[in-house]
Each structure stands twice: as C-alpha cells, then as structure tokens.
Scaffold this active site. Structure first.
Site, PDB file in Angstrom:
ATOM      1  N   LYS A  54      12.348  59.371  79.228  1.00  0.00           N
ATOM      2  CA  LYS A  54      13.467  59.881  78.426  1.00  0.00           C
ATOM      3  C   LYS A  54      14.090  61.097  79.116  1.00  0.00           C
ATOM      4  O   LYS A  54      15.315  61.197  79.237  1.00  0.00           O
ATOM      5  CB  LYS A  54      12.989  60.250  77.006  1.00  0.00           C
ATOM      6  CG  LYS A  54      12.675  59.017  76.165  1.00  0.00           C
ATOM      7  CD  LYS A  54      11.931  59.316  74.869  1.00  0.00           C
ATOM      8  CE  LYS A  54      11.536  58.000  74.197  1.00  0.00           C
ATOM      9  NZ  LYS A  54      10.733  58.176  72.979  1.00  0.00           N
ATOM     10  N   GLN A  98       7.845  62.863  69.702  1.00  0.00           N
ATOM     11  CA  GLN A  98       7.239  61.612  70.155  1.00  0.00           C
ATOM     12  C   GLN A  98       6.055  61.239  69.269  1.00  0.00           C
ATOM     13  O   GLN A  98       5.196  62.079  68.969  1.00  0.00           O
ATOM     14  CB  GLN A  98       6.801  61.762  71.627  1.00  0.00           C
ATOM     15  CG  GLN A  98       6.283  60.482  72.272  1.00  0.00           C
ATOM     16  CD  GLN A  98       7.364  59.411  72.470  1.00  0.00           C
ATOM     17  OE1 GLN A  98       8.549  59.711  72.548  1.00  0.00           O
ATOM     18  NE2 GLN A  98       6.951  58.175  72.540  1.00  0.00           N
ATOM     19  N   ASP A 121      16.150  59.751  66.526  1.00  0.00           N
ATOM     20  CA  ASP A 121      15.307  58.572  66.318  1.00  0.00           C
ATOM     21  C   ASP A 121      15.772  57.760  65.103  1.00  0.00           C
ATOM     22  O   ASP A 121      15.360  56.613  64.926  1.00  0.00           O
ATOM     23  CB  ASP A 121      13.861  59.003  66.046  1.00  0.00           C
ATOM     24  CG  ASP A 121      12.975  58.890  67.269  1.00  0.00           C
ATOM     25  OD1 ASP A 121      13.196  57.977  68.084  1.00  0.00           O
ATOM     26  OD2 ASP A 121      12.036  59.706  67.394  1.00  0.00           O
TER      27      ASP A 121
HETATM   28  N1  GUN Z   1       6.696  56.234  70.088  1.00  0.00           N
HETATM   29  C1  GUN Z   1       6.898  54.937  70.389  1.00  0.00           C
HETATM   30  N2  GUN Z   1       8.196  54.602  70.158  1.00  0.00           N
HETATM   31  C2  GUN Z   1       8.802  55.706  69.699  1.00  0.00           C
HETATM   32  C3  GUN Z   1      10.142  55.998  69.299  1.00  0.00           C
HETATM   33  O1  GUN Z   1      11.045  55.144  69.298  1.00  0.00           O
HETATM   34  N3  GUN Z   1      10.375  57.279  68.901  1.00  0.00           N
HETATM   35  C4  GUN Z   1       9.403  58.226  68.865  1.00  0.00           C
HETATM   36  N4  GUN Z   1       9.728  59.450  68.448  1.00  0.00           N
HETATM   37  N5  GUN Z   1       8.163  57.987  69.231  1.00  0.00           N
HETATM   38  C5  GUN Z   1       7.866  56.742  69.651  1.00  0.00           C
END
Ligand code: GUN
Length: 310
Positions: A54, A98, A121
């Site tokens: 990311k 996350q 998100d």
């Molecule tokens: N962990 C796995 N997928 C995601 C996601 O789409 N967003 C977040 N914040 N954590 C994750």
C-alpha cells in the site's frame, strides 16, 4: 465453453494511471497531494507485506503517506489516541488501520472512531449505512474492485442474477449492496444456505468470497456465467492441488509448494470454471490486484470531498 480470463493487472494499471494523472492535477491546480495514514500493530507477516504494498503504491502514484508501526503489546487506549490524533490532523485525508489487530484491541471501537470522511476502508457504520441507502460513501476496496472488473470487461450487471457466496462485512455484504445499486437481482448464500449449488447455478454473475479453497465446482456454475473469485487461501497439501489443476499449472503449483511451502488458491475450482464459465478472474492475478488501486481511489475521493473539490 472456455472462459475468458479476466486478468486484473491491466485493469488495475489503467485505474492507477487515471489516479496518477488526477493527483498530478491536484498538485498543480490546488497545491496539495492527498495523504494516506496507515497504521499497523504487531508483526503479522501478511500484514507487513500488505502495508508495504500500500505504501509503495502511494509513492508510485504521487500521494503522500504517514506510516505508524506500533508494537504488538499496544494498549487499546493508545491506539484510540493515535486514531484520534489522525482524525484531528487536517493534512491527513485517509486513515487505514490494518487488520487483524491483536486480541487486546477492541477492533469495533477503533473502526468506529475513524472519521467517516477519512474511512478509506469503508468499514465505519456510517459508510456502511450510506452505501446501503445508495448515498455517496467510501466503499470497501475489494468489492469496489469487483465492480470495476465487471464494468471494464463489458459484463452487463443491470438485470442480471448475481449470487454472492459469503456474507462477510468486508466483502460479501458490501458486494451485495454494490451489485444491487447497479440494478442486479442479488442473492447472498452462506454456510446455512439450503441447496447452494442450485442457487449458485442460476447466477449470471457468481462472486465467491467464502475462504474455502476450490469450494465452488462445476455444479455451482451456470454455462457462460461470469465467475469472480475473491478467495485467497494458502494451500500446502499437494493432494488438495491435484483436484484443482492439471497440466502445466499443476506442475507449477506443486513446484511452488515445494519451494515456498504453500500456494495461493481461490474459492473456485479453476479447472471447472475455465471449462464452464464465460469469464473468470484467476487467483492470483485477478481481483486481488484491484484492491490497492481502489484504496488509492478512495483516498483521492476522500481528499477531494473533505477539501470541497469537485
Ligand atoms: N486486512 C486484510 N484486508 C484488509 C483490508 O481490506 N483493510 C484493512 N484495514 N485490513 C485488511
């Protein structure tokens, strides 16, 4: 029928290029670049890879980013205080915490504290509610990526029978809302669904998001359906692979298990999907590649809305 393979890479690249030029315009015309804050707690190895990807993508596209990596023992109050400070930081446009979080952390409390305007998100109840009412909202990245794949591949959503297998808050439920907004007739199947194969086999668009490797087989797939595989499962037992692949791909998968200890397998039996579907997103190489592009999209959208830019 041999399914057309819907490769996620060129679609993700096209979206990223669009975002990159939008960000260049924001810098030139408005004198700022959107800023994404990413918070990681503890040392989950998969999370480290996801967060790294990311952050690299923010740099690639010209966004700015802030990264907080907190120790696994971080207290709930400490994480709440960090999120609050990011909410109050006017330079921050998007906040992503996350998941998964360590067990001492109250995940719902953290996600609910994030300012809904910065919730890239799309997990905050305000954004979930707005999405369900068809109002402007920040939308969870993976289902948003599925919609992009369908639209950019010329697959008609309006009027179609869409069946989603899986009802998670991250994929299944928001996927249903997005497909409904696009005027599909939507059914959600789950572990208690009676006669799942016959319901799935009525789908023009079949979305698999259950977390069970190769679970959807030939009898779940209508001839010519668009099959979207959101599953990402680690499989380390070679005997499980024998049922899912043959030929060159089987050889390749077995070699990957030998070298790395596991291979990534979707929720759909690939051999069956290719034989019966009209279109199919592979794992890896399909939907997963869109998720980060959509996170960047959300960050730019959040920045524009917060700053009153059309
Ligand atoms: N962990 C796995 N997928 C995601 C996601 O789409 N967003 C977040 N914040 N954590 C994750």
């Amino acid at each position: 029928m041999t399914a057309k393979i819907l490769n996620g890479r060129p679609i993700a690249e096209a979206i990223k290029m669009e975002i990159k030029s939008e960000i260049a315009d924001l810098r030139e015309v408005h004198g700022f670049a959107p800023c994404l804050a990413v918070v990681r707690v503890g040392d989950d190895p998969a999370s480290a890879v996801y967060v790294g990807n990311k952050l690299n993508t923010t740099e690639e596209l010209g966004l700015t980013s802030i990264h907080h990596h907190l120790p696994a023992e971080t207290k709930n109050e400490e994480l709440l205080a960090l999120v609050q400070s990011l909410n109050e930081n006017d330079d921050v446009d998007g906040i992503l915490v996350q998941l998964p979080l360590p067990t001492q952390i109250d995940e719902s409390a953290i996600l609910e504290l994030i300012d809904p305007k910065k919730d890239v998100d799309g997990f905050h109840p305000i954004n979930v509610g707005r999405l369900s009412q068809g109002r402007e909202s920040l939308v969870p990245c993976t289902p948003a990526g599925v919609i992009e794949i369908l639209k950019r591949s010329g697959i008609e959503i309006a009027g179609s029978n869409a069946v989603i297998v899986g009802r998670s808050n991250i994929v299944g439920k928001p996927m249903a809302m997005l497909l409904l907004q696009e005027n599909a007739t939507v059914t959600i199947c789950h572990s208690r669904t009676r006669d799942l194969p016959s319901i799935a086999a009525r789908a023009d668009i079949l979305v698999a998001a259950i977390g069970r490797p190769g679970f959807l087989r030939s009898d779940h797939i209508k001839d010519g359906a668009a099959v979207i595989d959101v599953g990402i499962n680690k499989v380390s037992d070679p005997s499980q692979i024998l049922e899912l692949y043959d030929g060159e791909e089987l050889e390749k998968r077995l070699a990957v298990i030998e070298n790395r200890g596991f291979t990534l397998v979707g929720d759909v039996n690939k051999r069956d999907a290719i034989a019966k579907a009209g279109a199919y997103t592979p794992v890896p190489g399909g939907v997963g590649l869109l998720t980060i592009a959509m996170l960047m999209r959300n960050t730019v959208d959040a920045a524009k809305r917060r700053r009153g830019i059309d």
